[in-house]
Design a protein around this motif. Structure first.
Motif, short mmCIF file in Angstrom:
data_model
loop_
_atom_site.label_atom_id
_atom_site.label_comp_id
_atom_site.label_asym_id
_atom_site.label_seq_id
_atom_site.Cartn_x
_atom_site.Cartn_y
_atom_site.Cartn_z
N VAL A 143 6.60 -0.41 -0.48
CA VAL A 143 6.30 -0.57 0.95
C VAL A 143 4.85 -0.16 1.22
O VAL A 143 4.14 -0.82 1.99
CB VAL A 143 7.29 0.28 1.80
N ILE A 146 2.59 -3.00 0.06
CA ILE A 146 2.66 -4.17 0.95
C ILE A 146 1.88 -3.91 2.24
O ILE A 146 1.08 -4.73 2.68
CB ILE A 146 4.14 -4.52 1.27
N PHE A 147 2.11 -2.74 2.84
CA PHE A 147 1.45 -2.46 4.12
C PHE A 147 -0.04 -2.23 3.94
O PHE A 147 -0.85 -2.74 4.69
CB PHE A 147 2.11 -1.26 4.81
N LEU A 151 -0.99 -6.06 4.26
CA LEU A 151 -1.08 -6.21 5.73
C LEU A 151 -2.21 -5.39 6.35
O LEU A 151 -2.38 -5.41 7.57
CB LEU A 151 0.26 -5.79 6.37
N VAL A 153 -2.47 -2.27 6.87
CA VAL A 153 -2.00 -1.21 7.78
C VAL A 153 -2.10 0.12 7.03
O VAL A 153 -1.56 0.27 5.94
CB VAL A 153 -0.54 -1.46 8.21
N TRP A 154 -2.83 1.06 7.63
CA TRP A 154 -2.95 2.40 7.01
C TRP A 154 -1.75 3.23 7.41
O TRP A 154 -1.57 3.52 8.59
CB TRP A 154 -4.24 3.08 7.49
N LEU A 155 -0.96 3.59 6.43
CA LEU A 155 0.19 4.46 6.74
C LEU A 155 -0.29 5.91 6.78
O LEU A 155 -1.29 6.24 6.14
CB LEU A 155 1.28 4.26 5.69
N PRO A 156 0.39 6.77 7.55
CA PRO A 156 -0.12 8.14 7.71
C PRO A 156 -0.20 8.91 6.39
O PRO A 156 0.56 8.66 5.50
CB PRO A 156 0.88 8.80 8.66
N ALA B 52 0.04 -8.65 10.85
CA ALA B 52 -1.27 -9.03 10.33
C ALA B 52 -1.42 -10.54 10.19
O ALA B 52 -2.43 -11.00 9.70
CB ALA B 52 -1.49 -8.35 8.98
N TYR B 406 5.77 2.30 13.47
CA TYR B 406 4.46 2.95 13.36
C TYR B 406 3.36 1.89 13.25
O TYR B 406 2.32 1.97 13.90
CB TYR B 406 4.44 3.87 12.13
#
Lengths: 156, 505
Positions: A143, A146-147, A151, A153-156, B52, B406
């Motif tokens: 995950v 993928i993010f 995508l 997306v920076w996860l925390p 995205a 999130y």
């Protein structure tokens, strides 16, 4: 003595919420001279409807009585015990939400998955541990990749 | 329109978008085939991945999930006797007995073929009726739109069988949730001095929280016993293609009737696949020369069930795209995704985003073809996947929901919104409050308030809602739907009382 049925509890809680929100709606800015109706109108209409429907549910539950039960009546403690898995999962999710910014995605998610899978699958055999760790250790990095890379997306 | 459709087809048939449709269909079938997972949950899990993407790619992926999800329910229905989604309940009636009689491949093949034809017919309905309804509704002014939303909400609330009061309550609560935060006049409401509440709640974490938690926790409580059935199930399936062609050749009328019922029911707000399923199964039985064979493994039952629930996919797009009112719960989530991509479904969508509308048509058609191929080629694997226990599924989906929420705004507050609404959704589900009207209330709340105030700004008399013919008609229909539901509730209660008074056999 009146018993607290699902419908009665629902109606009473909602009536309380309606009362609190009605008071809070007093803080909404009143309409200006060019506005026929202010910002409080729509929520107040909804609060009145919610209050009326809650009252109707309460009255109906008082008229028809507590209703038939397919399962024997349980005490609050027994009810909690019966639903302990679900409640534990809620607590774990709450902890996950709280710890996510502190521990970061990888550690917090791994901890959440291992613990919750342990709770639901059980921890009494080697096979269950293998399934647990295989699922957790595969999904968490997958995950993340993928993010983060797919995508952006920076996860925390 | 043809130009836009060709343009859309060009975009949708690019390798990357085709790959997304295939992934969507595969995921939809997997989601549909796992008991208790449902199409809606599959859409919820996939939606963060569309953030995205450009709108055409995002929508194509979602349409793929939608098409796959509605056909996926057949796998667990036939193999395990457990409907993968509520919309495939009647598939079990004949699919499971046929599998028990040693013909699981035949049951699955008939179901897949019926799903395919059902989807194609529903796309035709969408292509024909969508623009017609949209051009008619272009004449709607704020009074009509307000009344139409009220009608849609009462209809959905009324369909929550035996729980009209709770259905109406749920719809009102959904609307109330949308009043938190700054309104259209930049006035702050219900922030309770918590700064994070100033911007209100994002629709998607609220919807995911309400739906996903109640569904997953409910599954934990309900499905454990049922999954005991899964042990020892033989998942080796061979599809007898010749026999299925012969079966389908004898089901032309049944397939057409069930697909039209599915499309029509799908187009009614709040109904969805489950209602379509039961109506078409009942109709197929009534029209059959051998009604006694229903429930014992007849192809007619499987065709009626699968053609109708798959036809819901296209039908449900009609009110969503043409009026901005979702046809069912998965469509409400789809609408949330469209809004997220800056597209407001409604009459203007056909004028402002014709390529996107064309992309939806094209994705539905391509998705249907991909669905048949995937189902026929990979059915053994789907049968194996349908055995995944809820104990593994629930934590994984909860984690994906959290990360999806999130990722919406890179905001940790949205995970708390998810959690709080998850608790609320679960408690409401326990109190037997139907959640579909609540979710539709959340989706439609802002639009309802906007249209209501636009109407009142144009004319501050509330009577105008009753003096404009169409607005009055919608409000009358809203009242009629409430009265009809009250009548139905009463009938259900009387039947229950009568059943109770009957001597035990």
């Amino acid at each position: 003595m009146l018993t607290l049925t699902k419908d009665r509890a629902l109606a009473l809680v909602l009536l309380l919420i309606v009362a609190v929100m009605w008071v809070e709606s007093g803080n909404i800015r009143p309409p200006t001279s060019w506005q026929p109706y202010g910002s409080a109108l729509f929520p107040r209409i909804l609060l009145v409807v919610t209050g009326l429907l809650s009252l109707l549910i309460l009255v109906r539950s008082l008229i028809t009585g507590p209703g038939e039960r397919s399962a024997p009546r349980r005490s609050f403690g027994e009810w909690l015990g019966h639903n302990r898995t679900v409640f534990s999962l809620f607590v774990l999710f709450g902890l996950y939400a709280a710890l996510l910014p502190v521990l970061g995605y990888i550690i917090a998610t791994l901890a959440f998955l291992v613990t919750s899978l342990g709770l639901l699958l059980g921890i009494d055999s080697r096979r269950k541990w293998i399934i647990n760790l295989a699922v957790s250790c595969t999904l968490v990095p997958l995950v993340f990749v993928i993010f983060r890379f797919g995508l952006n997306v920076w996860l925390p | 329109m043809a130009d836009f459709f060709l343009q859309a087809l060009g975009q949708v048939s690019s390798p990357s978008v085709l790959a997304l449709i295939v992934i969507g269909v595969l995921f939809g079938i997997i989601g549909g085939s796992i008991p208790g997972f449902t199409v809606t949950m599959a859409i919820l899990v996939v939606f963060p991945f569309t953030f995205a993407m450009d709108p055409v790619s995002g929508v194509s992926l979602m349409v793929g999930v939608f098409v796959g999800g509605y056909s996926g329910g057949i796998v667990s229905g036939v193999m395990l006797g457990i409907p993968g989604t509520p919309s495939s309940i009647t598939t079990v009636y004949d699919g499971y007995p046929m599998a028990q009689n040693g013909e699981p491949g035949r049951a699955l093949g008939i179901g897949v073929a019926a799903s395919f034809i059902g989807t194609l017919i529903s796309v035709a309905v969408l292509v024909f009726f969508g623009p017609l309804i949209a051009s008619f509704s272009m004449n709607f002014r704020p009074w009509e739109i307000t009344a139409l939303i009220v009608f849609a909400l009462t209809l959905v609330a009324g369909l929550s069988s035996g729980a009209l009061l709770k259905g109406l309550l749920a719809a009102t609560l959904g609307l109330l949730i949308t009043t938190v935060g700054y309104d259209r006049n930049s006035n702050l409401r219900f922030d309770f001095d918590i700064p994070a509440l100033g911007s209100g709640f994002e629709i998607l974490p609220v919807m995911i929280g309400i739906f996903a938690f109640s569904q997953l926790m409910g599954n934990l409580e309900k499905l454990r016993d049922e999954q005991g059935k899964a042990k020892g199930v033989d998942t080796s399936v061979t599809i007898p293609y010749g026999l299925i062609l012969k079966d389908m050749a004898g089901q032309k009328l049944n397939t057409l009737r069930s697909s039209l019922i599915g499309s029509l029911v799908g187009a009614l707000p709040g109904t969805g696949g489950t209602v379509a399923n039961f109506i078409s199964y009942d109709q197929a039985k009534k029209f059959s020369r051998h009604p006694e064979t229903f429930g014992k493994g007849t192809p007619s039952g499987i065709v009626a069930s699968e053609a109708s629930n798959s036809a819901v996919a296209g039908g449900a797009f009609v009110p969503t795209l043409a009026l901005g009112i979702p046809g069912d719960l998965p469509m409400a989530i789809m609408m949330g995704v469209l809004i997220l991509h800056g597209i407001n479904p409604g009459p203007l969508m056909f004028e402002q985003n014709p390529v996107l509308v064309g992309a939806i048509y094209a994705s539905l058609l391509i998705g249907a073809v991909v669905m048949v191929l995937c189902q026929l080629l990979l059915v053994r694997w789907f049968a194996k996947i349908s055995l995944i226990p809820q104990e593994i599924l629930v934590p994984v989906v909860l984690m994906l929901c959290a990360i999806g929420s999130y990722a919406l705004n890179n905001n940790l507050f949205d995970i708390w919104v998810l959690f709080v609404f998850g608790v609320i959704g679960y408690l409401l589900w326990k109190a037997e409050v139907p959640l579909t009207p609540l979710i539709l209330g959340v989706v439609l709340g802002n639009n309802l308030e906007r249209q209501l105030f636009r109407a009142l700004e144009l004319d501050d008399s509330w009577m105008t809602f009753l003096t404009r013919p169409l607005s009055a008609l919608f409000l009358a229909l809203a009242v009629a739907s409430v009265i009809f539901s009250l009548y139905q509730d009463r009938k259900i209660q009387q039947n229950q009382l009568r059943a109770k008074n009957l001597p035990e056999q």
